[in-house]
Design a protein around this motif. Structure first.
Motif, PDB file in Angstrom:
ATOM      1  N   LYS A 196       0.839  -1.208   0.000  1.00  0.00           N
ATOM      2  CA  LYS A 196       0.000   0.000   0.000  1.00  0.00           C
ATOM      3  C   LYS A 196       0.870   1.253   0.000  1.00  0.00           C
ATOM      4  CE  LYS A 196      -4.218   1.761   0.386  1.00  0.00           C
ATOM      5  NZ  LYS A 196      -5.274   1.511  -0.622  1.00  0.00           N
ATOM      6  N   GLU A 197       1.925   1.251   0.808  1.00  0.00           N
ATOM      7  CA  GLU A 197       2.834   2.403   0.847  1.00  0.00           C
ATOM      8  C   GLU A 197       3.569   2.558  -0.484  1.00  0.00           C
ATOM      9  OE1 GLU A 197       4.239   2.870   5.484  1.00  0.00           O
ATOM     10  OE2 GLU A 197       4.941   1.108   4.374  1.00  0.00           O
ATOM     11  N   LEU A 198       3.930   1.444  -1.092  1.00  0.00           N
ATOM     12  CA  LEU A 198       4.587   1.494  -2.399  1.00  0.00           C
ATOM     13  C   LEU A 198       3.664   2.107  -3.437  1.00  0.00           C
ATOM     14  CD1 LEU A 198       6.791   0.743  -4.464  1.00  0.00           C
ATOM     15  CD2 LEU A 198       5.771  -1.542  -4.584  1.00  0.00           C
ATOM     16  N   GLU A 199       2.418   1.652  -3.448  1.00  0.00           N
ATOM     17  CA  GLU A 199       1.446   2.174  -4.409  1.00  0.00           C
ATOM     18  C   GLU A 199       1.227   3.671  -4.210  1.00  0.00           C
ATOM     19  OE1 GLU A 199      -3.324   1.878  -5.150  1.00  0.00           O
ATOM     20  OE2 GLU A 199      -2.297   0.048  -4.498  1.00  0.00           O
ATOM     21  N   SER A 200       1.081   4.087  -2.955  1.00  0.00           N
ATOM     22  CA  SER A 200       0.860   5.511  -2.658  1.00  0.00           C
ATOM     23  C   SER A 200       2.064   6.352  -3.078  1.00  0.00           C
ATOM     24  CB  SER A 200       0.589   5.695  -1.159  1.00  0.00           C
ATOM     25  OG  SER A 200      -0.609   5.053  -0.778  1.00  0.00           O
ATOM     26  N   ALA A 201       3.253   5.834  -2.838  1.00  0.00           N
ATOM     27  CA  ALA A 201       4.468   6.556  -3.216  1.00  0.00           C
ATOM     28  C   ALA A 201       4.564   6.711  -4.734  1.00  0.00           C
ATOM     29  CB  ALA A 201       5.708   5.827  -2.690  1.00  0.00           C
ATOM     30  N   LEU A 202       4.149   5.680  -5.473  1.00  0.00           N
ATOM     31  CA  LEU A 202       4.162   5.762  -6.931  1.00  0.00           C
ATOM     32  C   LEU A 202       3.154   6.784  -7.442  1.00  0.00           C
ATOM     33  CD1 LEU A 202       4.512   1.980  -7.910  1.00  0.00           C
ATOM     34  CD2 LEU A 202       6.244   3.764  -8.154  1.00  0.00           C
ATOM     35  N   ILE A 203       1.989   6.814  -6.826  1.00  0.00           N
ATOM     36  CA  ILE A 203       0.977   7.795  -7.222  1.00  0.00           C
ATOM     37  C   ILE A 203       1.454   9.212  -6.912  1.00  0.00           C
ATOM     38  CG2 ILE A 203      -1.358   8.644  -6.743  1.00  0.00           C
ATOM     39  CD1 ILE A 203      -1.279   6.155  -8.485  1.00  0.00           C
ATOM     40  N   ASN A 204       2.091   9.381  -5.761  1.00  0.00           N
ATOM     41  CA  ASN A 204       2.603  10.702  -5.380  1.00  0.00           C
ATOM     42  C   ASN A 204       3.753  11.155  -6.274  1.00  0.00           C
ATOM     43  OD1 ASN A 204       0.775  10.885  -3.266  1.00  0.00           O
ATOM     44  ND2 ASN A 204       2.188  10.004  -1.768  1.00  0.00           N
ATOM     45  N   ASN A 205       4.414  10.199  -6.902  1.00  0.00           N
ATOM     46  CA  ASN A 205       5.518  10.518  -7.825  1.00  0.00           C
ATOM     47  C   ASN A 205       5.178  10.004  -9.224  1.00  0.00           C
ATOM     48  OD1 ASN A 205       8.030  11.422  -5.996  1.00  0.00           O
ATOM     49  ND2 ASN A 205       6.908   9.798  -4.921  1.00  0.00           N
ATOM     50  N   LEU A 206       3.928  10.205  -9.612  1.00  0.00           N
ATOM     51  CA  LEU A 206       3.425   9.600 -10.849  1.00  0.00           C
ATOM     52  C   LEU A 206       4.201  10.033 -12.082  1.00  0.00           C
ATOM     53  CD1 LEU A 206       1.295   7.711 -11.973  1.00  0.00           C
ATOM     54  CD2 LEU A 206      -0.258   9.666 -12.208  1.00  0.00           C
ATOM     55  N   GLN A 207       4.552  11.304 -12.158  1.00  0.00           N
ATOM     56  CA  GLN A 207       5.284  11.787 -13.327  1.00  0.00           C
ATOM     57  C   GLN A 207       6.625  11.072 -13.467  1.00  0.00           C
ATOM     58  OE1 GLN A 207       5.915  16.015 -13.462  1.00  0.00           O
ATOM     59  NE2 GLN A 207       6.996  15.966 -15.399  1.00  0.00           N
ATOM     60  N   LYS A 208       7.342  10.927 -12.349  1.00  0.00           N
ATOM     61  CA  LYS A 208       8.637  10.246 -12.387  1.00  0.00           C
ATOM     62  C   LYS A 208       8.461   8.755 -12.703  1.00  0.00           C
ATOM     63  CE  LYS A 208      11.023  13.392  -9.212  1.00  0.00           C
ATOM     64  NZ  LYS A 208      11.709  13.531  -7.907  1.00  0.00           N
ATOM     65  N   PHE A 209       7.394   8.160 -12.173  1.00  0.00           N
ATOM     66  CA  PHE A 209       7.123   6.752 -12.434  1.00  0.00           C
ATOM     67  C   PHE A 209       6.841   6.525 -13.915  1.00  0.00           C
ATOM     68  CE2 PHE A 209       3.997   3.044 -11.978  1.00  0.00           C
ATOM     69  CZ  PHE A 209       5.009   2.102 -12.049  1.00  0.00           C
ATOM     70  N   ILE A 210       6.041   7.396 -14.506  1.00  0.00           N
ATOM     71  CA  ILE A 210       5.735   7.264 -15.934  1.00  0.00           C
ATOM     72  C   ILE A 210       6.994   7.455 -16.773  1.00  0.00           C
ATOM     73  CG2 ILE A 210       4.521   8.374 -17.866  1.00  0.00           C
ATOM     74  CD1 ILE A 210       2.156   8.804 -16.018  1.00  0.00           C
ATOM     75  N   MET A 211       7.859   8.372 -16.374  1.00  0.00           N
ATOM     76  CA  MET A 211       9.123   8.574 -17.091  1.00  0.00           C
ATOM     77  C   MET A 211       9.983   7.318 -17.041  1.00  0.00           C
ATOM     78  SD  MET A 211      10.119  12.492 -16.011  1.00  0.00           S
ATOM     79  CE  MET A 211      11.696  12.409 -16.865  1.00  0.00           C
ATOM     80  N   GLU A 212       9.955   6.600 -15.906  1.00  0.00           N
ATOM     81  CA  GLU A 212      10.709   5.360 -15.789  1.00  0.00           C
ATOM     82  C   GLU A 212      10.044   4.246 -16.588  1.00  0.00           C
ATOM     83  OE1 GLU A 212      13.451   2.394 -14.745  1.00  0.00           O
ATOM     84  OE2 GLU A 212      13.541   4.562 -15.014  1.00  0.00           O
ATOM     85  N   LEU A 213       8.716   4.221 -16.633  1.00  0.00           N
ATOM     86  CA  LEU A 213       8.029   3.226 -17.452  1.00  0.00           C
ATOM     87  C   LEU A 213       8.387   3.410 -18.923  1.00  0.00           C
ATOM     88  CD1 LEU A 213       4.428   3.173 -15.891  1.00  0.00           C
ATOM     89  CD2 LEU A 213       6.145   1.359 -15.771  1.00  0.00           C
ATOM     90  N   GLY A 214       8.457   4.665 -19.342  1.00  0.00           N
ATOM     91  CA  GLY A 214       8.838   4.945 -20.723  1.00  0.00           C
ATOM     92  C   GLY A 214       7.815   5.797 -21.449  1.00  0.00           C
ATOM     93  N   ASN A 215       8.219   6.297 -22.592  1.00  0.00           N
ATOM     94  CA  ASN A 215       7.369   7.171 -23.401  1.00  0.00           C
ATOM     95  C   ASN A 215       6.126   6.426 -23.894  1.00  0.00           C
ATOM     96  OD1 ASN A 215       6.631   8.419 -26.226  1.00  0.00           O
ATOM     97  ND2 ASN A 215       7.715   9.994 -25.100  1.00  0.00           N
TER      98      ASN A 215
END
Length: 342
Positions: A196-215
């Protein structure tokens, strides 16, 4: 053998190239400058290969640098000339004609520093497709993007075919998009974090997460409800990939991959295909992100050849040696699987 004489002979040839190019107003454009630098590098390379000049090539280049700087000013330092020679060795005339229209000279310098030809082509094609700036290119190379991408563990022939398809059709395959390791070193999680904490952290850093996922990834929903036979299941994250035209189901797991995760993801994908997939879209794909890697387990199940991808996420960036070792292990298991099929 008189170095000054040979330097003067080469100098005259370079003077013709520069003077001819400067007669055109397009010299100030990126493409013309790139072509000029490539021609200079190619000319030096060819001249150094004749009459045994290669053995004292560094001295000749140093002399040329002084002469050209006196004549034309900045841009012809010893380092600049050696870079021109390196770029000319890495890209032929036909290739540079295409690249010069889309990439800057600084891009080509970065790319020429990549010794492996397939790896260099991977970064070249993605750099053009996703329009990376030089900083992006350098950062992705330093974080071992090629080694982390699923395509890296495929046979050389498969990689070349995928890159050719990308070059000519601008079509991305899932192997060029998904990674076997995702670096999430921006989450600042405690040592004993929960899913749950991992998921929340990803949502809070969504832009950075999407950049890591890729274009191409677009966020759709968090905790997507999946009702089946009066039972509610919840998918952690749902994305859509614009270029693949697919929904991407992402489930987060602590620890290593377990076989039961595959069945759970298959249920999610079948439901999404039945209830969420629109006309013109491809079937959804699943991505299981686990905190620990168990490459052999995943390779033996051959999940990466299916609709489900399994990857390890890293909350800290490991060393390049770690990525290289993981890639080598994947290659060994892939070869073993290929032999078993024969």
């Amino acid at each position: 053998m008189d170095i000054q004489i040979h330097s003067n002979l080469i100098l005259k040839g370079i003077q013709k190239l520069i003077d001819s190019s400067r007669q055109r107003a397009a010299i100030f454009l990126n493409s013309e400058s790139t072509l000029l630098y490539w021609r200079v590098g190619d000319y030096i390379n060819q001249q150094l290969l004749t009459e045994g000049r290669a053995e004292y090539g560094a001295k000749i280049i140093a002399t040329l640098s002084q002469q050209l700087t006196e004549m034309y000013g900045k841009g012809f330092t010893y380092t600049s000339l050696t870079r021109m020679c390196k770029v000319a060795k890495c890209f032929d005339a036909q290739k540079i004609a295409t690249l010069s229209q889309q990439l800057s000279w600084s891009h080509l310098i970065e790319l020429s520093a990549i010794d492996n030809e397939i790896k260099r082509e991977f970064f070249t094609q993605l750099c053009m497709l996703e329009q990376w700036n030089v900083r992006d290119l350098r950062g992705k190379a330093n974080t071992m993007l090629f080694e982390r991408t699923a395509i890296a563990s495929k046979p050389e022939k498969t990689i070349k075919e995928a890159l050719q398809t990308l070059a000519y059709d601008k079509t991305l395959t899932p192997e060029l998009i998904f990674k076997n390791s995702y670096v999430l070193n921006f989450l600042n999680l405690p040592n004993d974090y929960s899913e749950k904490e991992l998921e929340s952290a990803l949502i809070n850093n969504l832009q950075k997460f999407i950049m890591e996922l890729g274009n191409g990834f677009a966020f759709v929903e968090r905790q997507k409800r999946i009702p089946v036979d009066s039972v509610d299941y919840y998918l952690d994250l749902l994305f859509y990939h614009r270029k693949l035209k697919r929904l991407i189901a992402v489930d987060l797991k602590l620890g290593k991959f377990k076989v039961k995760y595959k069945a759970q993801m298959e249920l999610y994908l079948r439901w999404l295909q039945k209830n969420e997939m629109l006309e013109g879209e491809e079937k959804p794909l699943g991505l299981l992100l686990c905190s620990e890697g168990n490459t052999e387990h995943i390779e033996l199940l051959m999940l990466d050849n299916d609709e489900i991808r399994v990857a390890q996420y890293l909350t800290q960036l490991p060393s390049k040696a770690w990525f290289a070792e993981k890639l080598q292990r994947s290659l060994e298991i892939a070869k073993m699987n290929a032999k078993d099929k024969e």
